[in-house]
Design a protein around this motif. Structure first.
Motif, mmCIF file in Angstrom:
data_model
loop_
_atom_site.group_PDB
_atom_site.id
_atom_site.type_symbol
_atom_site.label_atom_id
_atom_site.label_comp_id
_atom_site.label_asym_id
_atom_site.label_seq_id
_atom_site.Cartn_x
_atom_site.Cartn_y
_atom_site.Cartn_z
ATOM 1 N N GLU A 70 11.093 -19.016 -0.103
ATOM 2 C CA GLU A 70 11.857 -18.669 1.086
ATOM 3 C C GLU A 70 12.196 -17.180 1.161
ATOM 4 O OE1 GLU A 70 14.800 -21.739 2.483
ATOM 5 O OE2 GLU A 70 14.739 -22.253 0.351
ATOM 6 N N GLY A 71 12.045 -16.450 0.061
ATOM 7 C CA GLY A 71 12.354 -15.024 0.050
ATOM 8 C C GLY A 71 11.575 -14.311 -1.032
ATOM 9 N N VAL A 72 11.389 -12.998 -0.847
ATOM 10 C CA VAL A 72 10.635 -12.187 -1.798
ATOM 11 C C VAL A 72 11.533 -11.056 -2.290
ATOM 12 C CG1 VAL A 72 8.589 -10.761 -2.163
ATOM 13 C CG2 VAL A 72 8.472 -12.727 -0.615
ATOM 14 N N PHE A 73 11.612 -10.930 -3.608
ATOM 15 C CA PHE A 73 12.451 -9.925 -4.266
ATOM 16 C C PHE A 73 11.538 -8.964 -5.011
ATOM 17 C CE2 PHE A 73 15.694 -9.227 -7.900
ATOM 18 C CZ PHE A 73 16.131 -8.035 -7.308
ATOM 19 N N ILE A 74 11.561 -7.690 -4.619
ATOM 20 C CA ILE A 74 10.678 -6.680 -5.217
ATOM 21 C C ILE A 74 11.512 -5.716 -6.051
ATOM 22 C CG2 ILE A 74 8.972 -4.877 -4.784
ATOM 23 C CD1 ILE A 74 9.694 -7.166 -1.948
ATOM 24 N N ILE A 75 11.169 -5.566 -7.332
ATOM 25 C CA ILE A 75 11.853 -4.648 -8.235
ATOM 26 C C ILE A 75 10.920 -3.486 -8.536
ATOM 27 C CG2 ILE A 75 12.941 -4.380 -10.494
ATOM 28 C CD1 ILE A 75 13.610 -7.333 -10.449
ATOM 29 N N LEU A 76 11.416 -2.258 -8.327
ATOM 30 C CA LEU A 76 10.607 -1.069 -8.538
ATOM 31 C C LEU A 76 11.151 -0.212 -9.665
ATOM 32 C CD1 LEU A 76 10.722 -1.363 -5.082
ATOM 33 C CD2 LEU A 76 8.977 0.361 -5.418
ATOM 34 N N ASN A 77 10.267 0.228 -10.527
ATOM 35 C CA ASN A 77 10.537 1.302 -11.479
ATOM 36 C C ASN A 77 9.209 2.010 -11.672
ATOM 37 O OD1 ASN A 77 11.552 3.061 -13.322
ATOM 38 N ND2 ASN A 77 12.045 1.528 -14.873
ATOM 39 N N THR A 78 8.847 2.838 -10.697
ATOM 40 C CA THR A 78 7.515 3.419 -10.643
ATOM 41 C C THR A 78 7.569 4.927 -10.476
ATOM 42 O OG1 THR A 78 5.423 3.431 -9.405
ATOM 43 C CG2 THR A 78 7.410 2.949 -8.168
ATOM 44 N N VAL A 79 6.558 5.596 -11.028
ATOM 45 C CA VAL A 79 6.437 7.045 -10.866
ATOM 46 C C VAL A 79 5.576 7.396 -9.655
ATOM 47 C CG1 VAL A 79 6.757 7.528 -13.309
ATOM 48 C CG2 VAL A 79 4.443 7.115 -12.428
ATOM 49 N N GLY A 80 5.065 6.387 -8.961
ATOM 50 C CA GLY A 80 4.181 6.630 -7.820
ATOM 51 C C GLY A 80 2.752 6.298 -8.182
ATOM 52 N N GLY A 81 1.819 6.968 -7.521
ATOM 53 C CA GLY A 81 0.415 6.697 -7.807
ATOM 54 C C GLY A 81 -0.459 6.882 -6.590
ATOM 55 N N ASP A 82 -1.449 6.028 -6.457
ATOM 56 C CA ASP A 82 -2.424 6.117 -5.372
ATOM 57 C C ASP A 82 -1.747 5.935 -4.013
ATOM 58 O OD1 ASP A 82 -4.524 4.814 -3.446
ATOM 59 O OD2 ASP A 82 -5.705 5.733 -5.045
ATOM 60 N N VAL A 83 -1.980 6.880 -3.106
ATOM 61 C CA VAL A 83 -1.284 6.870 -1.812
ATOM 62 C C VAL A 83 -1.721 5.680 -0.963
ATOM 63 C CG1 VAL A 83 -0.924 8.146 0.339
ATOM 64 C CG2 VAL A 83 -0.958 9.364 -1.838
ATOM 65 N N GLU A 84 -3.013 5.469 -0.827
ATOM 66 C CA GLU A 84 -3.494 4.376 0.023
ATOM 67 C C GLU A 84 -3.118 3.016 -0.552
ATOM 68 O OE1 GLU A 84 -7.632 4.876 0.778
ATOM 69 O OE2 GLU A 84 -7.300 6.388 2.326
ATOM 70 N N ALA A 85 -3.167 2.876 -1.871
ATOM 71 C CA ALA A 85 -2.771 1.610 -2.494
ATOM 72 C C ALA A 85 -1.287 1.359 -2.278
ATOM 73 C CB ALA A 85 -3.097 1.636 -3.991
ATOM 74 N N GLY A 86 -0.461 2.410 -2.442
ATOM 75 C CA GLY A 86 0.975 2.264 -2.217
ATOM 76 C C GLY A 86 1.299 1.902 -0.784
ATOM 77 N N LEU A 87 0.610 2.538 0.165
ATOM 78 C CA LEU A 87 0.844 2.210 1.579
ATOM 79 C C LEU A 87 0.379 0.793 1.896
ATOM 80 C CD1 LEU A 87 -0.045 5.446 3.591
ATOM 81 C CD2 LEU A 87 2.187 4.362 3.327
ATOM 82 N N ALA A 88 -0.708 0.356 1.261
ATOM 83 C CA ALA A 88 -1.185 -1.014 1.477
ATOM 84 C C ALA A 88 -0.143 -2.032 1.019
ATOM 85 C CB ALA A 88 -2.503 -1.231 0.735
ATOM 86 N N ILE A 89 0.445 -1.787 -0.159
ATOM 87 C CA ILE A 89 1.494 -2.680 -0.664
ATOM 88 C C ILE A 89 2.702 -2.651 0.264
ATOM 89 C CG2 ILE A 89 3.095 -3.080 -2.577
ATOM 90 C CD1 ILE A 89 0.936 -1.858 -4.421
ATOM 91 N N ALA A 90 3.096 -1.449 0.704
ATOM 92 C CA ALA A 90 4.252 -1.316 1.591
ATOM 93 C C ALA A 90 4.025 -2.040 2.918
ATOM 94 C CB ALA A 90 4.544 0.169 1.836
ATOM 95 N N GLU A 91 2.835 -1.925 3.474
ATOM 96 C CA GLU A 91 2.530 -2.612 4.730
ATOM 97 C C GLU A 91 2.544 -4.124 4.550
ATOM 98 O OE1 GLU A 91 2.344 -1.592 7.672
ATOM 99 O OE2 GLU A 91 1.727 0.490 7.739
ATOM 100 N N MET A 92 2.049 -4.588 3.402
ATOM 101 C CA MET A 92 2.068 -6.025 3.123
ATOM 102 C C MET A 92 3.502 -6.549 3.084
ATOM 103 S SD MET A 92 -0.981 -7.538 2.523
ATOM 104 C CE MET A 92 -0.675 -8.803 1.314
ATOM 105 N N ILE A 93 4.387 -5.829 2.390
ATOM 106 C CA ILE A 93 5.783 -6.255 2.287
ATOM 107 C C ILE A 93 6.459 -6.218 3.650
ATOM 108 C CG2 ILE A 93 8.027 -5.681 1.276
ATOM 109 C CD1 ILE A 93 6.472 -4.533 -1.141
ATOM 110 N N HIS B 59 9.631 6.784 -7.314
ATOM 111 C CA HIS B 59 9.182 8.125 -6.973
ATOM 112 C C HIS B 59 7.913 8.106 -6.116
ATOM 113 C CE1 HIS B 59 12.082 9.459 -9.941
ATOM 114 N NE2 HIS B 59 11.492 8.709 -10.855
ATOM 115 N N SER B 60 7.696 9.232 -5.436
ATOM 116 C CA SER B 60 6.440 9.511 -4.747
ATOM 117 C C SER B 60 6.090 8.380 -3.765
ATOM 118 C CB SER B 60 5.330 9.733 -5.782
ATOM 119 O OG SER B 60 4.164 10.217 -5.195
ATOM 120 N N ILE B 61 4.949 7.734 -3.952
ATOM 121 C CA ILE B 61 4.543 6.660 -3.039
ATOM 122 C C ILE B 61 5.404 5.413 -3.239
ATOM 123 C CG2 ILE B 61 2.822 5.501 -4.483
ATOM 124 C CD1 ILE B 61 2.545 6.433 -0.728
#
Length: 254
Positions: free
Chosen positions: A92-115, A131-133
Motif C-alpha cells: 500500500e506504500g513505498v518507503f525509500i531510504i537514501l544514503n548516496t553520493v550520487g552517480g549516473d545522471v540518467e539512471a538517477g533521473l530514471a529512478i526518480a521518475e519511477m518513484i 548528494h548530487s543526483i
C-alpha cells in the motif's frame, strides 16, 4: 515376581529423529548460526508488511559498471522492484531510504521518475547524505524527510573522461542540467533562483562550485518537506495510506 518397569525418557535425553528430535535441533542451530554470521543477530523478525522499503546506498550505477570495491546501487535492480510494488495489491506504500553520493545522471533521473509516477503513497528519507543526483530522487516522493545531521550536495552536472569539445556536446550537457533543475523544482518548494544560487555558488567545495546543504537548511530552502527519522517517515506514510484507503472506500460506496 517381575520388577521390570519401563524406563521413562529423561527430559535432558534426546528423543527419536523426527518432529522435535535432534534433526530439528540441528537445523535450528544451523539457522541461528547463519543468521549471526550474516546479520549479526540471533533471529530476524518476520512480519508481512504492507510497506515496501527500498534502499538507495553508495553510488548509483548506470550504464557503466563501477569497480567491485565501490558500494553501488544498480538502477536495473530497482526498476523491476518498483514495478512489482506498483502491481502488488498487498503493498500500500513505498518507503525509500537514501544514503548516496550520487552517480549516473540518467539512471538517477530514471529512478526518480519511477518513484514520482507511482500511484501508491511514497515517502523518502535522507540518512547520512543524498548528494548530487540523489537530490532528484529525494524530492521525487509525495513527502520527503531528512535527518537533522544529513547533508545534500547541490552542484552542476560534471563529466569525466574523454569529452568531444564541440558546441553540440556542451548544448547537450546544458539540456541535461535543465532537466535536473526542472525535476527538482517541480517536486519541491524551492525556487529557481535559490536552486541556481546553491548550485553555482563558489568557494564552498574543493572544486569551487556547488553547495553542501545540511538537513535544517534543506527544509528552510523548501528542498525537503520536514526534519525527522524513521519513525516520522513511517507515521507519515501510514497516514497517507489511510487517506488513500478512505478515498477508495468512499469511491466504492458511491
Amino acid at each position: 515376581m517381575n520388577n521390570y518397569r519401563q524406563q521413562e525418557p529423561q527430559p535432558n535425553q534426546p528423543g527419536p529423529i523426527g518432529p522435535g528430535g535432534p534433526g530439528v535441533d540441528e537445523s535450528k542451530r544451523s539457522a541461528v548460526v547463519d543468521s549471526i554470521q550474516q546479520l549479526g543477530q540471533t533471529n530476524v523478525p518476520v512480519n508481512e508488511s504492507n510497506i515496501f522499503c527500498m534502499t538507495i546506498i553508495g553510488q548509483v550505477e548506470g550504464h557503466m559498471v563501477l569497480p567491485p570495491q565501490n558500494k553501488t546501487t544498480k538502477y536495473e535492480h530497482l526498476i523491476p522492484q518498483l514495478v512489482a510494488a506498483e502491481q502488488n495489491p498487498k503493498i500500500e506504500g513505498v518507503f525509500i531510504i537514501l544514503n548516496t553520493v550520487g552517480g549516473d545522471v540518467e539512471a538517477g533521473l530514471a529512478i526518480a521518475e519511477m518513484i514520482a509516477t507511482l500511484s501508491k503513497p511514497t515517502v523518502t528519507l535522507v540518512l547520512g547524505g543524498g548528494h548530487s543526483i540523489g537530490v532528484p530522487i529525494a524530492v521525487s516522493s509525495d513527502f520527503s524527510i531528512i535527518a537533522e545531521t544529513a547533508t545534500m550536495t547541490i552542484h552542476p552536472i560534471r563529466l569525466n573522461g574523454l569529452v568531444i569539445g564541440v558546441p553540440q556536446t556542451f548544448e547537450y550537457l546544458d539540456k541535461m542540467q535543465e532537466r535536473v533543475l526542472r525535476f527538482i523544482m517541480s517536486h519541491s518548494r524551492i525556487t529557481e533562483e535559490k536552486l541556481k544560487e546553491l548550485m553555482f555558488k563558489t568557494g564552498e567545495l574543493t572544486r569551487d562550485i556547488g553547495t553542501t546543504v545540511i538537513g535544517v537548511d534543506a527544509v528552510k530552502f523548501g528542498l525537503i518537506d520536514a526534519i525527522g527519522g524513521v519513525g516520522e517517515a513511517i507515521r507519515e506514510l501510514n497516514r497517507r495510506m489511510e487517506e488513500r484507503r478512505n478515498a477508495a472506500a468512499g469511491g466504492f460506496v458511491q
